[in-house]
Design an enzyme around this catalytic site. Structure first.
Site, PDB file in Angstrom:
ATOM      1  CG  HIS A 411      -2.294   0.557   0.913  1.00 23.90           C
ATOM      2  ND1 HIS A 411      -2.515   1.565   0.002  1.00 23.90           N
ATOM      3  CD2 HIS A 411      -3.517   0.240   1.398  1.00 23.90           C
ATOM      4  CE1 HIS A 411      -3.791   1.845  -0.060  1.00 23.90           C
ATOM      5  NE2 HIS A 411      -4.445   1.056   0.770  1.00 23.90           N
ATOM      6  CG  ASP A 415      -2.809   4.828  -4.551  1.00 17.05           C
ATOM      7  OD1 ASP A 415      -2.198   4.746  -3.473  1.00 17.05           O
ATOM      8  OD2 ASP A 415      -2.674   5.766  -5.359  1.00 17.05           O
TER       9      ASP A 415
END
Length: 439
Positions: A411, A415
Site C-alpha cells: 500500500h 493504491d
C-alpha cells in the site's frame, strides 16, 4: 604436526556469509584432500566445500544452522609436517586459494547445484535402530526366524506404537521374514476392531526440528515482508467458462506442444494489462526510497518443493506465446523440485503469481515476495448456477465456471483503485478470451 586453519572461502561476489546446512565430518575424523567437509547455503544455493588438505579435524566452527562470515574460521585440521620440519601449511593455503578460485563465481556454484553425498540407505526395517541395535537385530533375523511372545523382531517405533495401542506383539502375525511392521499392526487392528482395538488414529511423538537452510530463508523473507510491507488484498470473481473452452480447444489441436494449463493463459492476460499499470510491475527499495518500474515482466512463479517454497522466474514473460510459457513453466517447476534451478532462475522477479491449483480455496491473501510490490493468486475453479443473457433481452440460469483472483499489494506504492483496476483488466481479458490471442 601443524594446525591448518581453513577459513570460509569466498563463494561468490556480494556474498558476506553462509549458513551451515550439514556437517559431513566431526572432531577427530581423518580427512583426505578434496574430501567433502560441509554443505553451506548462500541465498537459495547450497554449496559443498571440500578439504584442501589431508589431516585430522580438531575443531569445527558452529553447528548446523549457524551463520559463518566469509573469511572466518570454518574448521581446523591438524596436518603432518614435511621432512624438513616445515609444516605443509603453505601447500594447504595454496589448495585453499584454489578452492576459492573454483567457487569464486557464486552464479557458477549456483548454476550447477552440488549433488548430495551418496549414502547407501539401510533397509527400511532397520532405520529406527541405533547402529549397534541394528547389527544385533540383523544378526537375530538372519540366524533364525523363530519368534516367541517375549522375543519379537520389531523396530523401536513399532514396539512403541504397539505399547501405545495396548497390543501384545506376540499376538501379531508378521506378513514376512518374521519381523512385525506397521502394516502388520494395521492388519491386526482391522481384524480385531470388534475387540476394542479399532482407533481413530495414532498419536505422533513430539518433535523439535531446527529451522535451517531454505526453510530458514523462507521464514526470514516472509517475516521481513509482513514486518515491512503494509499489505492489502483485493479479490474479484471471474467467469472462466469461455476461457476453459478455449483452453480445451487449443489442447485438442496442440500436436507435440505441451499441454496448456490455466496458468499460461493467466500470465498472458497479466502481461497484456501490466503496461497500463506500471506500478504493479515494480520493486520498492524502502531504504533508498526508490521505486523501480520495469518494462519487461520477469514473472516469479511460486513452486512448492520438498525443501520448501521456491520462486523460479519466467524471464520476459511478455515476449512468450502460450506454448512457450507452458514449456517454461514445466521446465522451471521441474528444476526447482529437483534442486537444479540456478541462481539466475531463482532471482530477479518483478511480479509473482502463486497458485495452489485445485487446492486454491475460495480466496487467498498471499504474502508479497519482497522487494516486489504485488503478488497475484488465482484460486480454485468452481461450478455454480448464474444468471446469463438468453440472447433475447432476458436472462436464464446456466452452469458457469467461476474463479476468484486475489492480488496482494504494497500500500506504500500501489493504491487500492489501481489494484482493483488492474484485476478488472485481467477479468475483461479472461472473460473474453479471444482478446488474449490478439496482439
Amino acid at each position: 604436526m601443524a594446525k591448518f586453519i581453513f577459513k570460509m572461502p569466498d563463494v561468490g561476489e556480494g556474498v558476506a556469509e553462509a549458513e551451515v546446512v550439514e556437517w559431513h565430518v566431526k572432531v577427530g575424523d581423518r580427512v583426505e584432500e578434496d574430501q567433502h567437509l560441509v554443505d553451506v547455503m548462500t541465498d537459495k544455493a547450497t554449496i559443498d566445500i571440500e578439504s584442501p588438505v589431508a589431516g585430522t579435524v580438531v575443531e569445527v566452527a558452529g553447528e548446523v544452522g549457524d551463520v559463518i562470515a566469509i573469511g572466518s574460521m570454518l574448521l581446523v585440521i591438524e596436518v603432518a609436517q614435511e621432512e624438513g620440519g616445515e609444516a605443509s601449511e603453505e601447500q594447504a593455503e595454496a589448495a585453499a586459494e584454489q578452492i576459492e578460485d573454483d567457487m569464486s563465481d557464486a552464479e557458477g556454484a549456483d548454476d550447477k547445484e552440488p549433488e548430495p553425498a551418496t549414502v547407501l540407505p539401510e533397509p527400511a526395517e532397520w532405520s529406527s535402530f541405533t547402529p549397534a541395535e541394528a547389527e544385533q537385530e540383523k544378526g537375530r533375523a538372519s540366524t533364525s526366524s523363530a519368534r516367541t511372545d517375549h522375543k519379537v523382531l520389531a523396530s523401536p517405533a513399532v514396539r512403541q506404537r504397539a505399547r501405545d495401542l495396548g497390543i501384545d506383539l506376540g499376538e501379531v502375525k508378521p506378513a514376512e521374514d518374521g519381523r512385525v511392521r506397521h502394516g502388520d499392526l494395521d492388519a491386526f487392528l482391522a481384524y480385531n476392531a470388534g475387540s476394542g482395538f479399532g482407533t481413530a488414529g495414532k498419536a505422533r511423538g513430539d518433535e523439535t526440528i531446527k529451522v535451517i537452510g531454505l526453510r530458514k530463508r523462507i521464514a526470514q523473507n516472509m517475516a521481513a515482508a509482513k514486518r515491512h510491507i503494509p499489505h492489502f488484498t483485493y479479490v474479484e470473481e471471474c467467469d472462466v467458462t469461455a476461457l476453459e473452452e478455449l483452453r480445451a480447444d487449443l489442447n485438442s489441436a496442440r500436436g507435440d506442444k505441451p499441454k496448456l494449463t490455466m496458468l499460461p493463459l493467466l500470465i498472458r492476460a497479466i502481461c497484456k494489462v501490466v503496461p497500463d499499470y506500471p506500478m504493479i510491475n515494480a520493486r520498492y527499495d524502502d531504504e533508498a526510497g526508490v521505486v523501480k518500474r520495469y518494462g519487461s515482466v520477469h514473472l516469479g512463479m511460486a513452486a512448492q518443493t520438498d525443501a520448501g517454497l521456491m520462486v523460479p522466474v519466467i524471464r520476459d514473460a511478455q515476449s512468450r506465446n502460450l506454448w512457450q510459457l507452458a514449456r517454461e513453466i514445466v521446465r522451471l517447476a521441474e528444476a526447482a523440485r529437483s534442486g537444479k534451478a540456478t541462481s539466475e532462475e531463482l532471482s530477479g522477479s518483478t511480479l509473482t503469481i502463486t497458485s495452489l491449483g485445485p487446492l486454491g480455496g475460495v480466496a487467498t491473501t498471499p504474502v508479497i515476495n519482497r522487494p516486489e510490490v504485488a503478488i497475484i493468486g488465482p484460486n480454485r475453479i468452481v461450478e455454480r448456477p448464474m444468471f446469463v443473457s438468453d440472447g433475447m433481452g432476458g436472462e436464464r440460469i446456466a452452469k458457469r465456471k467461476l474463479m476468484n483472483i486475489s492480488i496482494s499489494c504494497d500500500h506504500r506504492v500501489v493504491d487500492g483503485h489501481n489494484a482493483a483496476s488492474f484485476v478488472q483488466g485481467i477479468k475483461r481479458l479472461i472473460e473474453t478470451p479471444a482478446l488474449l490471442l490478439v496482439d
